[in-house]
Design a protein around this motif. Structure first.
Motif, PDB file in Angstrom:
ATOM      1  N   THR A   1      17.604  -4.698  42.745  1.00 18.75           N
ATOM      2  CA  THR A   1      18.171  -4.641  41.551  1.00 18.75           C
ATOM      3  C   THR A   1      17.628  -4.858  40.248  1.00 18.75           C
ATOM      4  OG1 THR A   1      18.785  -7.122  41.559  1.00 18.75           O
ATOM      5  CG2 THR A   1      20.253  -6.007  42.900  1.00 18.75           C
ATOM      6  N   ASP A   2      18.142  -4.758  39.126  1.00 18.53           N
ATOM      7  CA  ASP A   2      17.645  -5.182  37.974  1.00 18.53           C
ATOM      8  C   ASP A   2      16.556  -6.256  37.891  1.00 18.53           C
ATOM      9  OD1 ASP A   2      19.878  -6.369  37.792  1.00 18.53           O
ATOM     10  OD2 ASP A   2      20.100  -6.419  35.541  1.00 18.53           O
ATOM     11  N   VAL A   3      17.439  -7.174  38.587  1.00 16.81           N
ATOM     12  CA  VAL A   3      16.573  -8.804  38.712  1.00 16.81           C
ATOM     13  C   VAL A   3      15.601  -8.646  39.528  1.00 16.81           C
ATOM     14  CG1 VAL A   3      16.871 -11.029  39.329  1.00 16.81           C
ATOM     15  CG2 VAL A   3      18.901 -10.028  38.397  1.00 16.81           C
ATOM     16  N   THR A   4      15.250  -7.890  40.568  1.00 19.16           N
ATOM     17  CA  THR A   4      14.308  -7.483  41.308  1.00 19.16           C
ATOM     18  C   THR A   4      12.964  -6.947  40.451  1.00 19.16           C
ATOM     19  OG1 THR A   4      15.647  -6.986  43.349  1.00 19.16           O
ATOM     20  CG2 THR A   4      13.245  -6.684  43.496  1.00 19.16           C
ATOM     21  N   PHE A   5      13.280  -6.095  39.775  1.00  9.05           N
ATOM     22  CA  PHE A   5      12.382  -5.378  38.904  1.00  9.05           C
ATOM     23  C   PHE A   5      11.927  -6.331  37.822  1.00  9.05           C
ATOM     24  CE2 PHE A   5      14.258  -1.545  40.949  1.00  9.05           C
ATOM     25  CZ  PHE A   5      12.972  -0.841  41.365  1.00  9.05           C
ATOM     26  N   LEU A   6      12.608  -7.064  37.250  1.00  7.34           N
ATOM     27  CA  LEU A   6      12.396  -7.838  36.194  1.00  7.34           C
ATOM     28  C   LEU A   6      11.273  -8.903  36.674  1.00  7.34           C
ATOM     29  CD1 LEU A   6      12.885  -8.616  33.308  1.00  7.34           C
ATOM     30  CD2 LEU A   6      14.504 -10.443  33.966  1.00  7.34           C
ATOM     31  N   SER A   7      11.322  -9.393  38.072  1.00  7.24           N
ATOM     32  CA  SER A   7      10.311 -10.230  38.809  1.00  7.24           C
ATOM     33  C   SER A   7       9.121  -9.504  39.058  1.00  7.24           C
ATOM     34  CB  SER A   7      10.952 -10.687  40.060  1.00  7.24           C
ATOM     35  OG  SER A   7      12.125 -11.757  39.553  1.00  7.24           O
ATOM     36  N   LEU A   8       9.250  -8.153  39.346  1.00  6.35           N
ATOM     37  CA  LEU A   8       8.026  -7.554  39.766  1.00  6.35           C
ATOM     38  C   LEU A   8       7.274  -7.056  38.462  1.00  6.35           C
ATOM     39  CD1 LEU A   8       9.908  -4.944  42.344  1.00  6.35           C
ATOM     40  CD2 LEU A   8       8.079  -6.632  42.789  1.00  6.35           C
ATOM     41  N   LEU A   9       8.240  -6.661  37.349  1.00  7.68           N
ATOM     42  CA  LEU A   9       7.319  -6.530  35.945  1.00  7.68           C
ATOM     43  C   LEU A   9       6.568  -7.877  35.501  1.00  7.68           C
ATOM     44  CD1 LEU A   9       9.819  -4.241  34.364  1.00  7.68           C
ATOM     45  CD2 LEU A   9       7.681  -3.664  35.111  1.00  7.68           C
ATOM     46  N   HIS A  10       7.230  -8.863  35.797  1.00  3.02           N
ATOM     47  CA  HIS A  10       6.461 -10.331  35.510  1.00  3.02           C
ATOM     48  C   HIS A  10       5.212 -10.352  36.316  1.00  3.02           C
ATOM     49  CE1 HIS A  10       8.767 -12.233  32.281  1.00  3.02           C
ATOM     50  NE2 HIS A  10      10.084 -12.181  33.137  1.00  3.02           N
ATOM     51  N   ALA A  11       5.555 -10.121  37.728  1.00  2.00           N
ATOM     52  CA  ALA A  11       4.317 -10.015  38.589  1.00  2.00           C
ATOM     53  C   ALA A  11       3.158  -9.159  38.090  1.00  2.00           C
ATOM     54  CB  ALA A  11       4.648  -9.752  39.987  1.00  2.00           C
ATOM     55  N   CYS A  12       3.452  -8.074  37.658  1.00  2.00           N
ATOM     56  CA  CYS A  12       2.440  -7.117  37.269  1.00  2.00           C
ATOM     57  C   CYS A  12       1.781  -7.604  36.097  1.00  2.00           C
ATOM     58  CB  CYS A  12       3.041  -5.604  36.927  1.00  2.00           C
ATOM     59  SG  CYS A  12       3.638  -4.798  38.641  1.00  2.00           S
ATOM     60  N   ALA A  13       2.606  -7.907  35.075  1.00  2.00           N
ATOM     61  CA  ALA A  13       2.104  -8.722  34.031  1.00  2.00           C
ATOM     62  C   ALA A  13       1.039  -9.843  34.058  1.00  2.00           C
ATOM     63  CB  ALA A  13       3.169  -9.193  33.048  1.00  2.00           C
ATOM     64  N   HIS A  14       1.218 -10.665  34.990  1.00  2.00           N
ATOM     65  CA  HIS A  14       0.424 -11.782  35.489  1.00  2.00           C
ATOM     66  C   HIS A  14      -0.937 -11.297  35.973  1.00  2.00           C
ATOM     67  CE1 HIS A  14       2.638 -15.455  34.883  1.00  2.00           C
ATOM     68  NE2 HIS A  14       3.479 -14.935  35.528  1.00  2.00           N
ATOM     69  N   VAL A  15      -0.913 -10.445  36.717  1.00  2.00           N
ATOM     70  CA  VAL A  15      -2.274  -9.964  37.274  1.00  2.00           C
ATOM     71  C   VAL A  15      -2.793  -8.559  36.812  1.00  2.00           C
ATOM     72  CG1 VAL A  15      -1.883 -10.693  39.520  1.00  2.00           C
ATOM     73  CG2 VAL A  15      -0.794  -8.439  39.360  1.00  2.00           C
ATOM     74  N   GLY A  16      -2.307  -8.066  35.550  1.00  2.00           N
ATOM     75  CA  GLY A  16      -2.810  -6.880  34.842  1.00  2.00           C
ATOM     76  C   GLY A  16      -2.862  -5.623  35.530  1.00  2.00           C
ATOM     77  N   LEU A  17      -1.651  -5.549  36.435  1.00  2.00           N
ATOM     78  CA  LEU A  17      -1.269  -4.097  36.953  1.00  2.00           C
ATOM     79  C   LEU A  17      -0.254  -3.492  36.411  1.00  2.00           C
ATOM     80  CD1 LEU A  17      -0.726  -5.355  40.927  1.00  2.00           C
ATOM     81  CD2 LEU A  17      -2.810  -4.277  39.888  1.00  2.00           C
ATOM     82  N   VAL A  18      -1.081  -2.867  35.347  1.00  2.00           N
ATOM     83  CA  VAL A  18      -0.292  -2.129  34.136  1.00  2.00           C
ATOM     84  C   VAL A  18       0.293  -0.659  34.835  1.00  2.00           C
ATOM     85  CG1 VAL A  18      -0.450  -0.717  32.109  1.00  2.00           C
ATOM     86  CG2 VAL A  18      -1.708  -2.952  32.450  1.00  2.00           C
ATOM     87  N   GLU A  19      -0.551   0.109  35.484  1.00  2.00           N
ATOM     88  CA  GLU A  19      -0.075   1.103  36.154  1.00  2.00           C
ATOM     89  C   GLU A  19       1.047   1.055  37.135  1.00  2.00           C
ATOM     90  OE1 GLU A  19      -2.010   4.723  38.644  1.00  2.00           O
ATOM     91  OE2 GLU A  19      -3.605   3.571  37.694  1.00  2.00           O
ATOM     92  N   LYS A  20       0.717  -0.092  38.117  1.00  2.00           N
ATOM     93  CA  LYS A  20       1.655  -0.332  38.955  1.00  2.00           C
ATOM     94  C   LYS A  20       3.126  -0.594  38.321  1.00  2.00           C
ATOM     95  CE  LYS A  20       3.269  -0.839  43.260  1.00  2.00           C
ATOM     96  NZ  LYS A  20       3.249   0.083  44.259  1.00  2.00           N
ATOM     97  N   GLY A  21       2.900  -1.548  37.516  1.00  2.00           N
ATOM     98  CA  GLY A  21       4.295  -1.900  36.437  1.00  2.00           C
ATOM     99  C   GLY A  21       4.901  -0.725  35.813  1.00  2.00           C
ATOM    100  N   MET A  22       4.266   0.220  35.341  1.00  2.00           N
ATOM    101  CA  MET A  22       5.021   1.314  34.773  1.00  2.00           C
ATOM    102  C   MET A  22       5.491   2.140  36.025  1.00  2.00           C
ATOM    103  SD  MET A  22       4.523   1.036  31.705  1.00  2.00           S
ATOM    104  CE  MET A  22       5.239   2.546  31.132  1.00  2.00           C
ATOM    105  N   GLU A  23       5.034   2.515  37.130  1.00  2.00           N
ATOM    106  CA  GLU A  23       5.789   2.847  38.286  1.00  2.00           C
ATOM    107  C   GLU A  23       7.135   2.270  38.628  1.00  2.00           C
ATOM    108  OE1 GLU A  23       3.175   3.025  41.582  1.00  2.00           O
ATOM    109  OE2 GLU A  23       1.502   4.231  40.758  1.00  2.00           O
ATOM    110  N   PHE A  24       6.964   0.927  38.564  1.00  2.00           N
ATOM    111  CA  PHE A  24       8.111   0.181  38.738  1.00  2.00           C
ATOM    112  C   PHE A  24       9.277   0.540  37.773  1.00  2.00           C
ATOM    113  CE2 PHE A  24       5.799  -3.172  41.341  1.00  2.00           C
ATOM    114  CZ  PHE A  24       6.203  -2.797  42.431  1.00  2.00           C
TER     115      PHE A  24
END
Length: 208
Positions: free
Chosen positions: A160-183
């Motif tokens: 859901t949108d909540v799932t993706f919000l957490s995933l984007l937070h996770a990507c921000a924490h570890v600097g996975l910019v490309e993966k975050g944009m994929e999400f």
């Protein structure tokens, strides 16, 4: 009382509650939910303690509501006492209660117990997965959050949108910019979910 709490008139609801000669499960639940939904965390805890002291029957709804008000400033010791109460009342198989425990422990700084609760759950719903992904993201364990997301997908659970919000937070924490944009792209492309301002705020944080 229910009308006052739903309309935001919590002072009036509290007066009615305080003037009541007897405490019952319904009135306690109404005021507890009203306080929690309107952001009165400390007052919610006070009411819950009063509920327990007065011997009012505790149900899973009350437990899930009080667990929902926990934040980083709330006592972990109190959370553990509530967990003990859950075990005594045999509420351990309730989805809402377990999801609340996952959030409570992670917000109070105890990721290990969040993991234990999630692992012990005989069955999980979408909120269970979202709660655990959010817990990993909250504690900066981005790689584990992404791994859990893949496990969730393999289980056939739709994000859901909540799932993706957490995933984007996770990507921000570890600097996975490309993966975050994929999400971010996957939200609309694969699941038809329109990103909200919170998602874009995460992207800005991630890019920074």
């Amino acid at each position: 009382m229910d009308m006052y709490s739903k309309c935001g008139g919590l002072e009036d609801a509290w007066k009615i509650f305080e003037s009541a000669e007897e405490f019952d499960e319904v009135s306690m639940t109404v005021i507890l939910v009203g306080l929690a939904q309107n952001g009165f965390e400390e007052e919610s805890v006070q009411v819950f303690v009063k509920i327990v002291k007065n011997g009012v029957v505790i149900d899973p709804t009350m437990i899930s509501v009080i667990l929902g008000v926990f934040c980083s400033d709330t006592s972990l010791a109190l959370g553990k006492q509530i967990h003990s109460l859950i075990i005594k009342r045999s509420f351990g198989s309730n989805y809402f209660v377990n999801n609340g425990l996952i959030n409570m422990y992670s917000k109070c700084g105890d990721l290990g117990d969040s993991i234990k609760i999630f692992s012990w759950m005989p069955q999980r719903n979408l909120v269970s997965w979202n709660s655990m992904i959010a817990a990993f993201a909250r504690h900066g364990n981005g790689s584990r959050a992404l791994q859990l997301y893949e496990e969730m997908r393999l289980e056939g659970v739709q994000p859901t949108d909540v799932t993706f919000l957490s995933l984007l937070h996770a990507c921000a924490h570890v600097g996975l910019v490309e993966k975050g944009m994929e999400f971010l792209e996957s939200m609309a492309k694969d699941y038809g979910i329109r990103p909200r301002m919170e998602h874009y705020a995460c992207v800005v944080d991630m890019m920074g």
